[in-house]
Enzyme design. Structure first.
Site, mmCIF file in Angstrom:
data_model
loop_
_atom_site.group_PDB
_atom_site.id
_atom_site.type_symbol
_atom_site.label_atom_id
_atom_site.label_comp_id
_atom_site.label_asym_id
_atom_site.label_seq_id
_atom_site.Cartn_x
_atom_site.Cartn_y
_atom_site.Cartn_z
ATOM 1 C CG MET A 339 -1.577 1.476 1.814
ATOM 2 S SD MET A 339 -3.226 1.183 -0.199
ATOM 3 C CE MET A 339 -3.296 3.024 -0.320
ATOM 4 C CD GLU A 340 -1.745 4.003 -3.516
ATOM 5 O OE1 GLU A 340 -1.661 2.286 -2.770
ATOM 6 O OE2 GLU A 340 -2.357 3.675 -3.872
ATOM 7 C CG ASN A 341 -0.040 4.068 3.800
ATOM 8 O OD1 ASN A 341 -1.638 3.934 3.268
ATOM 9 N ND2 ASN A 341 0.523 2.865 3.879
ATOM 10 C CD GLU A 374 2.267 -0.320 -3.710
ATOM 11 O OE1 GLU A 374 1.829 0.806 -3.433
ATOM 12 O OE2 GLU A 374 2.149 -1.279 -4.296
ATOM 13 C CG HIS A 377 0.084 3.515 -6.158
ATOM 14 N ND1 HIS A 377 -0.751 4.255 -7.051
ATOM 15 C CD2 HIS A 377 0.450 2.379 -5.993
ATOM 16 C CE1 HIS A 377 -1.179 3.280 -7.383
ATOM 17 N NE2 HIS A 377 -0.977 2.270 -7.118
HETATM 18 ZN ZN LIG Z 1 -1.568 0.175 -6.434
#
Ligand SMILES: [Zn+2]
Length: 956
Positions: A339-341, A374, A377
């Site tokens: 997840m690209e937080n 990621e 993103h």
């Molecule tokens: Zn993605």
């Protein structure tokens, strides 16, 4: 996010590589607890009154509100403090406390504030609203919940005035569960001890499960965070820590720098005892890679590619990374791949950790791809965010395309853009050939619908049409157009038309042909209608005649009518071709012949000047376009002849295309199956990974259809003969092999063993028994061949081999090795052993929750496991639905376990089951797709069984 299940469609291709898509999810709504009970018992220490959100669906939405926030008050800054309680011995008691001050501006006068809150206990007496004039008394609102929309509604007698600013204060608490959603607990073992950590996954709609907030992607604000922890834990978030303040009772408060303006779904916090490795990028970003202390020595590879790719993207997009640091961290329980937080990217271990001695080349590539995805993103999604989830493809399609650019930059010899064609383009054709597919741009409202579209369409079709767009715009225009788009909309949100506008302007500035100065006109045909076209190419003398039609796997399937096409299923198609004597596989946008959405037949005069009538021609060179190509039978025969005599005359991408198009055009009834099958007859002389990969995909489909019929013996003999020739050439010694050579050997060895090559099986069993003898922890089996070797040894072995692998699975410290072992467990031919494995799938102490769906699907691919899994899923439906019913994983489960169903009996069984359950959750579309697929399989069997039998007889 990056969705990463353990399995790939064909299983052999890479037992672990898999579905590169994304995201995570909300699964495990593990709701054995009731919040009400816990409120009084666990959170009773507070003297404040608390109100708990009742479970969704138990109350009606007041006044039938829209699922979207009214946003009359708009957040500007959140000051948020969170304190997780994870230090006791009983994880059932874990919870977190929090308080938030939200500074808001009033955009339209109103007397209520609507924001999101889900499964939180709101301390009602804490809720107050202050104006910016301190002498005024705080406003105390009345509180309502709309549980359907997950709204917290604050009503007052006072009018909020447009243009004025207000501060909202709320204190709250919530359970910290191992549910992989919002703020949740994870754990790992150190010897006999269990170490607990707290981590987050907000996308798409779980920030509201962590704190009350305006939880929509376009509603960006700044965040000033405080995390309260105890030693020896550390805390991490999107930005660097400013200072640590000691509080009473051993607590330490970490205060974080305020974030840039960003979406709620990109927030992240972690409290853990992990260690890190660190590097500084060329442009001075501090880059750290975190893992369990025991696994931190597996971080150098991801750290290295991360540092390189971050800088590459900064330069390619011409926009610096806006944060002073970037952390990546591998957590033991994570539903998606990663997840690209912003500034704190969270991975599952297999997507980030790489051990050169214990992980295969496929693992290495997967790590590079997910890291690249990621980081992409950080610009596509984090800096510029889709206005709403209906344009999710803007996020995921771009990240899924740009990930290839990043990896190609670091490893040009991996030929990533060639791999793209099989892994993304051909892979999504199957799903998008169904009438139950969906357009890329798709209306969604509630969380379950939002989760449902984290699918191959958003990821793989998204990336495929972006690749096509880069081709017809040309690299320079594409690059500058993207820079324009990102710069214009930085820190804001975008609708897809914003992208078309930026690219069109660039196209105009670069003096591109008029047609490609209107990108919207072209791209709307690919994003606003589902499916894709077939181009039929016919030669008369020197001319080519092109016509387009909608490709459907089953032309007679009933369209559920969910979507209508604004273009009558006609597309703007950038057509290219070459021929035997032209032999040009290196084409650019200037070689394109456009076909219009009016659907008119296009005549290309003098397209093949002087070409012999005995020569072949081929359309969609390098498969840059998202369409299939069909020809008259005579041209197919010439292409097949070419493959049989000299493969080097056709580029590997187009060899893979020929196989994939032919067998799928046969599936849809557009080409005779006996012609299509001839495209794989040459395979034993193939040397390149792509055609092997494309062919094995198609051949394993045939295998899945006939595995329980009398035809299987002859088919298996053909497969054995086909793969024995390259097996004899390549053998099982992979030492010193390069990346793609390893990929070929993996496929060849896996299939040679699967179809009974005695030498392959003998070697595999011998290697495995050597492994069982060793007590020093070493492993004599090449990491790249372990999935094939383990699977074969377990398949031909007994419970001892199986138990050995399971013990190794439980004790291995290397996540990628664990994956190989876990998937190999599904290769057993003992029914009771497979039953036991299925039972373990729902026991988190045996198999991690993040892997349960993968292993269930994997068992269903074993001919012996198929019925077992269907019975198991029906028998345990309530448990499975409760855990996965809202998750993207649920769709994969439904389509995965029914993929090989091909009888009326199977179909009836699925229908009956569907009727018997009250809800299908995020699997609603997947059920439709499963039914369409089963119908297709039934027809395929009826039409092709005889043909395949006759074809097999013609083979030597
Ligand atoms: Zn993605």
């Amino acid at each position: 996010m990056h969705l990463s299940l353990l399995l790939h469609n064909s299983g052999h291709r890479d037992s672990l590589l898999i579905l590169m898509m994304m995201k995570i999810l909300l699964l495990f709504a593990f709701v054995d607890y009731t919040l009400q009970d816990r409120t009084t018992t666990k959170y009773g220490t507070t003297t404040k009154t608390t109100i708990t959100t009742p479970p969704a669906g138990t109350t009606k939405p007041p006044g039938g509100r829209s699922v979207r926030l009214p946003l009359n008050l708009y957040p500007v800054l959140y000051e948020l403090e969170l304190q997780p309680f994870i230090y006791g011995s009983n994880p059932v008691d874990f919870y977190f406390k929090g308080k938030v001050k939200i500074e808001m501006e009033c955009r339209r006068s109103t007397n209520e504030i609507v924001l999101h809150s889900n499964k939180l206990n709101i301390a009602t007496s804490s809720v107050r609203i202050e104006t910016m004039t301190p002498e005024q008394n705080p406003i105390i609102p009345t509180i309502e919940f709309d549980t359907v929309n997950q709204f917290l509604i604050l009503k007052t007698n006072t009018q909020f005035v447009s243009g004025s600013s207000y501060s909202l204060y709320i204190e709250f608490s919530g359970p910290l569960l191992p549910d992989l959603a919002g703020f949740y607990q994870s754990s790992y073992q150190r010897g006999n001890d269990t170490i607990y950590i707290a981590t987050t996954q907000m996308q798409p709609t779980d920030a509201r499960k962590t704190f009350p907030c305006f939880d929509e992607p376009a509603v960006k604000a700044q965040f000033k965070l405080t995390l309260v922890r105890k030693q020896p834990m550390v805390s991490l978030s999107n930005t660097p820590v400013i200072n640590n303040i000691t509080r009473a009772n051993g607590w330490i408060a970490d205060h974080y720098e305020v974030t840039p303006k960003m979406s709620t779904y990109l927030l992240a916090f972690i409290i853990c005892d992990f260690k890190y490795t660190v590097n500084i990028t060329k442009n001075n970003v501090e880059y750290r890679a975190w893992a369990r202390p025991e696994a931190v020595d597996q971080t150098p590879y991801s750290l290295d590619v991360g540092v390189k790719i971050l800088t590459y993207f900064e330069e390619y997009f011409d926009i610096p990374f806006p944060l002073p640091k970037s952390d990546m961290i591998a957590v033991p329980d994570f539903a998606a791949g990663a997840m690209e937080n912003w500034g704190l990217i969270i991975y599952r271990e297999t997507a980030m950790l790489y051990d050169p001695m214990e992980s295969a080349e496929t693992n290495k590539q997967k790590v590079a791809v997910v890291v690249s995805h990621e980081l992409a993103h950080q610009w596509f999604g984090n800096l510029v965010t889709p206005s709403w989830w209906d344009d999710l493809w803007l996020n995921e399609g771009f990240a899924s395309f740009v990930e290839y650019m990043g990896v190609d930059h670091v490893h040009p010899d991996w030929l990533m853009f060639e791999q793209f064609v099989v892994d993304d383009l051909q892979d999504v054709f199957n799903l998008d050939g169904l009438v139950t597919s969906h357009p890329l741009y798709v209306p969604v409202s509630n969380p379950s619908q939002i989760n449902e579209i984290f699918d191959k369409i958003s990821y793989e079709k998204g990336s495929t049409i972006i690749r096509m767009m880069r081709f017809f715009l040309g690299e320079e225009t594409f690059k500058k157009g993207l820079q324009r788009y990102l710069k214009e909309l930085a820190y804001g949100s975008a609708f897809h038309d914003d992208l078309w506008k930026a690219l069109s302007e660039q196209s105009k500035a670069d003096g591109k042909p008029e047609r490609v100065q209107n990108v919207k006109q072209i791209m709307d045909t690919w994003t606003l209608q589902m499916n894709f076209p077939t181009v039929f190419v016919e030669r008369t003398l020197d001319n080519l005649r092109l016509s387009q039609s909608r490709y459907l796997l089953d032309k007679n399937a009933t369209d559920p009518g969910t979507y209508t096409s604004p273009f009558g299923y006609k597309w703007e198609i950038p057509f290219t071709y070459t021929s035997q004597s032209i032999s040009n596989f290196n084409q650019s946008d200037s070689d394109i012949n456009w076909m219009g959405k009016d659907g008119a037949v296009v005549e290309l005069k003098n397209a093949l000047p002087g070409e012999s009538m005995d020569s072949w021609y081929i359309g969609n060179v390098m498969q840059y376009g998202y369409y299939r190509v069909n020809y008259p039978e005579s041209n197919w025969q010439k292409l097949i002849q070419q493959l049989k005599t000299d493969i080097t005359k056709i580029h590997p991408i187009n060899r893979a295309q020929i196989i994939n198009d032919a067998l799928n055009l046969a599936k849809s009834g557009d080409l005779k199956m006996n012609i299509a099958l001839q495209t794989v007859e040459y395979l034993s002389t193939e040397e390149h990974f792509l055609p092997y990969s494309a062919a094995s995909e198609e051949l394993l489909y045939v295998d899945g259809m006939i595995e329980r019929t009398a035809l299987f013996g002859a088919f298996s003999k053909f497969m054995k003969a086909t793969f024995t020739i390259p097996f004899n050439k390549l053998g099982m010694d992979n030492s010193g092999s390069r990346h793609l050579e390893t990929y070929v050997r993996r496929i060849v060895v896996a299939l040679a063993c699967k179809y009974g090559n005695e030498e392959c099986i003998g070697n595999a069993r011998k290697l495995y028994s050597e492994l069982m003898e060793l007590t020093d922890g070493t492993n004599p089996i090449d990491v790249n061949l372990r999935s094939a070797v383990y699977c074969t040894a377990i398949r031909y072995g007994g419970v001892e081999e199986w138990d050995f692998a399971f013990r190794k699975y439980k004790t291995s410290n290397v996540a990628t090795e664990k994956d190989v072992l876990l998937l190999s467990l599904s290769c057993s031919r003992d029914v009771w052993v497979l039953s036991r494995l299925l039972k373990y799938a729902l026991m988190p102490e045996e198999i991690r929750k993040q892997d349960a769906v993968s292993i269930i699907i994997y068992i269903s691919r074993n001919p012996i496991g198929r019925c077992l899994v269907w019975d198991f899923v029906r028998g345990n439906w309530d448990v499975i639905f409760k855990q996965y019913g809202g998750s993207f994983l649920f769709s994969y489960l439904i389509t995965g376990i029914t993929a090989k169903f091909n009888t009326e009996f199977d179909l009836q069984s699925v229908h009956n089951f569907k009727e018997s359950v009250p809800s299908l959750g995020s699997g609603a579309r997947a059920f439709q797709q499963a039914v369409e697929n089963i119908n297709l399989n039934i027809k395929w069997m009826a039409k092709n069984s005889q043909i395949i039998q006759e074809w097999l007889k013609t083979l030597p």
